[in-house]
Design an enzyme around this catalytic site. Structure first.
Site: not given
Ligand code: SAM
Length: 212
Positions: A35, A61-63
């Site tokens: 990530r 950028i999503s959880q």
């Protein structure tokens, strides 16, 4: 020196598995995708935090948990063709690419498309086709899809996306108000659909013909 591998494994244990992510294909994909390669240099040290992180153009950028939940809800198989709407950094597309044969992804900001392409190239991920455009009506030329994932918040479900699902296909999309939504999964069965709602969430808006 930051031990990203340790942080990634801790994130998988403490944020994903402990909250009900059980699909081995999803968990393996999270182990395979670094990530930290999808956030800006100044955010690398918090790449595995339990929250969304900022991207350029005011996007996020999503959880990690949201990425995992939505991916799990798609019930993916190796042979699936998947459409993602809202490429952002390319992280979600990279997770999908580790599970399925082919991923198509659309992003409305050219700058983010360029960044996502560069992120994915560095990791030698070659089964994703990215374009810049309005994905709120899907990607008709590449349909039908076994699964469609929308990673931006829609006011309602674009009919075009349902039409572009294969029989048995799954659509996962955050639907609701501008500042609060719920994750909706739709399964297409013949001419009918089955709908189920899951967690509350807050996504950036889907902007376009069938968005806000
Ligand atoms: N999936 C991304 C990732 O892994 O980094 C995060 C997605 S971010 C929460 C939502 C993205 O959807 C933003 O990059 C935004 O520009 C994009 N977006 C919003 N409306 C769109 C549309 N109509 N077509 C394509 N992309 C759109």
């Amino acid at each position: 020196m930051i031990n990203f591998l340790q942080l990634r494994n801790d994130m998988i244990d403490n944020q994903l598995i402990s909250r009900g992510i059980f699909d081995e294909l999803v968990i393996r994909a999270f182990r395979d995708v670094p990530r930290e390669e999808f956030v800006s240099l100044d955010l690398r040290n918090i790449a595995y935090s339990d929250c969304p992180l900022p991207l350029d153009k005011g996007q996020t950028i999503s959880q990690p948990y949201m990425v995992a939940l939505m991916t799990q809800l798609l019930s993916l198989k190796k042979t699936d063709n998947v459409l993602e709407v809202g490429t952002g950094s390319g992280y979600q597309a990279a997770i999908l690419s580790k599970i399925v044969q082919k991923v198509y992804s659309i992003e409305r900001f050219a700058e983010l498309v360029a960044q996502a392409k560069s992120n994915l190239k560095k990791l030698q991920i070659n089964n994703i086709e990215l374009i810049c455009g309005d994905g709120s009506c899907g990607w008709e030329d590449k349909a039908p899809f076994d699964a469609i994932l929308v990673t931006a918040a829609a006011p309602d479900v674009p009919e075009e996306l349902i039409n572009q699902l294969a029989d048995g296909g799954r659509l996962v999309i955050p639907v609701g108000e501008m500042h609060m939504q719920r994750i909706l999964r739709i399964k297409k069965k013949g001419k009918g659909i089955v709908e189920n709602y899951y967690d509350s969430c807050v996504f950036v808006p889907l902007v376009g013909k069938r968005g806000w």
